[in-house]
Design a protein around this motif. Structure first.
Motif, mmCIF file in Angstrom:
data_model
loop_
_atom_site.group_PDB
_atom_site.id
_atom_site.type_symbol
_atom_site.label_atom_id
_atom_site.label_comp_id
_atom_site.label_asym_id
_atom_site.label_seq_id
_atom_site.Cartn_x
_atom_site.Cartn_y
_atom_site.Cartn_z
ATOM 1 N N ARG A 367 0.838 -1.184 0.000
ATOM 2 C CA ARG A 367 0.000 0.000 0.000
ATOM 3 C C ARG A 367 0.879 1.242 0.000
ATOM 4 O O ARG A 367 1.898 1.296 0.692
ATOM 5 C CB ARG A 367 -0.921 0.035 1.218
ATOM 6 C CG ARG A 367 -1.848 1.252 1.196
ATOM 7 C CD ARG A 367 -2.714 1.356 2.432
ATOM 8 N NE ARG A 367 -3.470 2.605 2.382
ATOM 9 C CZ ARG A 367 -4.146 3.125 3.403
ATOM 10 N NH1 ARG A 367 -4.183 2.497 4.566
ATOM 11 N NH2 ARG A 367 -4.794 4.261 3.272
ATOM 12 N N ASP A 372 -3.712 0.560 -3.289
ATOM 13 C CA ASP A 372 -3.462 -0.794 -2.802
ATOM 14 C C ASP A 372 -2.967 -1.644 -3.961
ATOM 15 O O ASP A 372 -3.548 -1.614 -5.059
ATOM 16 C CB ASP A 372 -4.741 -1.409 -2.230
ATOM 17 C CG ASP A 372 -5.247 -0.650 -1.016
ATOM 18 O OD1 ASP A 372 -4.590 -0.719 0.036
ATOM 19 O OD2 ASP A 372 -6.290 0.023 -1.122
ATOM 20 N N ARG A 382 -4.390 -9.476 1.397
ATOM 21 C CA ARG A 382 -4.186 -8.737 2.636
ATOM 22 C C ARG A 382 -3.537 -9.652 3.675
ATOM 23 O O ARG A 382 -3.746 -10.864 3.678
ATOM 24 C CB ARG A 382 -5.516 -8.217 3.188
ATOM 25 C CG ARG A 382 -6.177 -7.166 2.324
ATOM 26 C CD ARG A 382 -7.261 -6.430 3.119
ATOM 27 N NE ARG A 382 -8.269 -7.346 3.636
ATOM 28 C CZ ARG A 382 -9.447 -7.567 3.034
ATOM 29 N NH1 ARG A 382 -9.735 -6.949 1.915
ATOM 30 N NH2 ARG A 382 -10.325 -8.392 3.573
ATOM 31 N N ASN A 398 -6.474 -7.856 -1.832
ATOM 32 C CA ASN A 398 -5.888 -6.626 -1.317
ATOM 33 C C ASN A 398 -6.462 -5.399 -2.029
ATOM 34 O O ASN A 398 -5.741 -4.600 -2.606
ATOM 35 C CB ASN A 398 -4.359 -6.650 -1.466
ATOM 36 C CG ASN A 398 -3.709 -5.505 -0.717
ATOM 37 O OD1 ASN A 398 -4.066 -5.216 0.417
ATOM 38 N ND2 ASN A 398 -2.762 -4.845 -1.347
ATOM 39 N N HIS A 400 -9.534 -2.192 -1.719
ATOM 40 C CA HIS A 400 -10.370 -1.480 -0.758
ATOM 41 C C HIS A 400 -11.117 -0.341 -1.452
ATOM 42 O O HIS A 400 -11.222 0.756 -0.911
ATOM 43 C CB HIS A 400 -9.516 -0.936 0.386
ATOM 44 C CG HIS A 400 -8.705 -1.978 1.089
ATOM 45 N ND1 HIS A 400 -9.145 -2.642 2.211
ATOM 46 C CD2 HIS A 400 -7.481 -2.504 0.812
ATOM 47 C CE1 HIS A 400 -8.229 -3.502 2.608
ATOM 48 N NE2 HIS A 400 -7.210 -3.444 1.772
#
Length: 424
Positions: A367, A372, A382, A398, A400
């Motif tokens: 990140r 991300d 993640r 991963n 968001h």
């Protein structure tokens, strides 16, 4: 083009060169645009603008400059030209079906039935006759901001392409007819307050071989200003969500605009449909990003000094199925409101952090700011995800999109301060 000892970055609007080991900390840049990117570059610590023919390390420029200074092979728009995007997706789907089977190939069923006109006119007519009365949308392959787009339900509305198809190749060359795509119109879009919208999402690709792609948490939904109806297919304010179109509507309010931030949209959808359903929706959106990039991976020139910032346009239907409408190589950086300006400034600042002209990253980050890392020669997961419980349906983890973007806190933890500067 300057001939100093540099390497280069080809970005969304141009080609940037990067100094390698000359011992200086200043980054010299040029920028041919006057919108948000210019503000971000001028405010970046340690960066200095150069004019005219001065030597530069980073040049954010327009397509015209690229065509003038570089081989045209760099300008092949395999993903961002409407007809080529569909052509590459169709080819990729066939490859998947042949090598991995129909179930895997079905994961590419996220773009509407599309034909290029005039070259595929007869194929289009066969498809059109299978579902009489359906609505189609015509789009010029090389224009943007909604220019030249119209809807139709009868073949007589596009007779010019039929006439052109009957001409000889020599006659067509003499009277160049603009290429269009005829695309099956999504007649059941998901509506909010009776209005159609689509999503603008930002994906940064720092390498194609191996594929390395970042997804930005922020983005927005662009709304039409008029309630949706198929009885008024000639009304562009009903069907086209482009801001360039909507801001010309008689009742457009520049204070309110026609956008929702992605976080607002995700909260709305979650409240209506539940967390599990919307998580599945956004995983389907992730699948669109990765599959579309994989479809052009072998045809786009890969340069270790290149990056591309793409603006994806995604439409949701009533069944919460996401459809890929278009990919933009030059997503608009002009702000339509103060909120829009702030979001785009953060997007561009974080893009420059990842490009990392200053050499502040290790290369192992998952990140950076609001970005991300979603794909790095394979899916990126993640740290808090149990891989054994993901299942085969999960494409990436991963990501968001539309979640909280605490980028300032994250950057304070990640980045060392610029020389002579306090932490951000």
């Amino acid at each position: 083009m300057s001939r100093n000892k540099t390497a280069g970055y080809k970005g969304p609007y141009g080609y940037q060169k990067r100094r390698e080991g000359d011992g200086r900390s200043c980054v010299r840049y040029k920028c041919g645009l006057t919108n948000t990117i210019q503000d971000v570059l001028r405010q970046r610590p340690g960066w200095m603008e150069v004019k005219d023919d001065g030597e530069w390390d980073f040049n954010w420029c327009d397509v015209g400059w690229l065509r003038e200074n570089f081989d045209h092979s760099y300008m092949e728009e395999h993903l961002t030209r409407k007809n080529l995007m569909v052509k590459n997706l169709k080819r990729y789907r066939k490859t998947l079906e042949r090598e991995a089977g129909r179930i895997e190939a079905s994961k590419c069923d996220f773009f509407p039935r599309t034909f290029e006109l005039p070259s595929e006119y007869h194929l289009f007519v066969e498809e059109f006759k299978r579902s009489p009365g359906s609505t189609w949308i015509m789009k010029p392959v090389a224009r943007s901001q909604g220019k030249g787009i119209f809807l139709f339900q009868k073949l007589k509305d596009i007779m010019d392409w039929k006439k052109d198809g009957s001409r000889s190749e020599e006659q067509r060359d003499e009277t160049q007819v603009e290429s269009y795509v005829a695309q099956r119109y999504i007649e059941n879009p998901y509506l909010i307050s009776g209005r159609k919208f689509d999503l603008r999402v930002y994906v940064l690709v720092t390498s194609y071989i191996p594929l390395k792609a970042w997804l930005y948490r922020d983005g927005f939904a662009r709304f039409s200003s008029t309630r949706f109806s198929l009885t008024s297919i000639d009304d562009q304010y009903v069907h086209l969500t482009n801001v360039a179109v909507q801001k010309t509507a008689p009742d457009y309010d520049p204070e309110k605009g026609c956008k929702w931030q992605m976080q607002q949209l995700r909260r709305y959808l979650t409240a209506r449909h539940g967390t599990e359903t919307i998580e599945a929706l956004f995983k389907d959106v992730d699948n669109i990003f990765v599959r579309s990039l994989q479809s052009v991976q072998k045809v786009i020139i890969n340069d270790k000094h290149c990056f591309e910032l793409y603006g994806y346009d995604i439409l949701l239907d009533q069944d919460l199925k996401p459809w890929l409408i278009e990919v933009n190589a030059s997503p608009s950086l002009t702000a339509s409101s103060q909120e829009d300006y702030e979001m785009k400034c953060c997007l561009l600042e974080d893009t420059l952090h990842i490009v990392d002209m200053e050499g502040r990253l290790t290369g192992r980050e998952k990140r950076v700011g609001g970005y991300d890392l979603m794909w790095n020669d394979g899916p990126v997961y993640r740290e808090d995800v149990n891989l054994e419980t993901l299942g085969s349906a999960c494409f990436t983890a991963n990501t968001h999109l539309g979640c909280v973007n605490d980028r300032k806190k994250q950057l304070r933890q990640l980045l060392k301060p610029f020389p002579g500067k306090k932490r951000i």
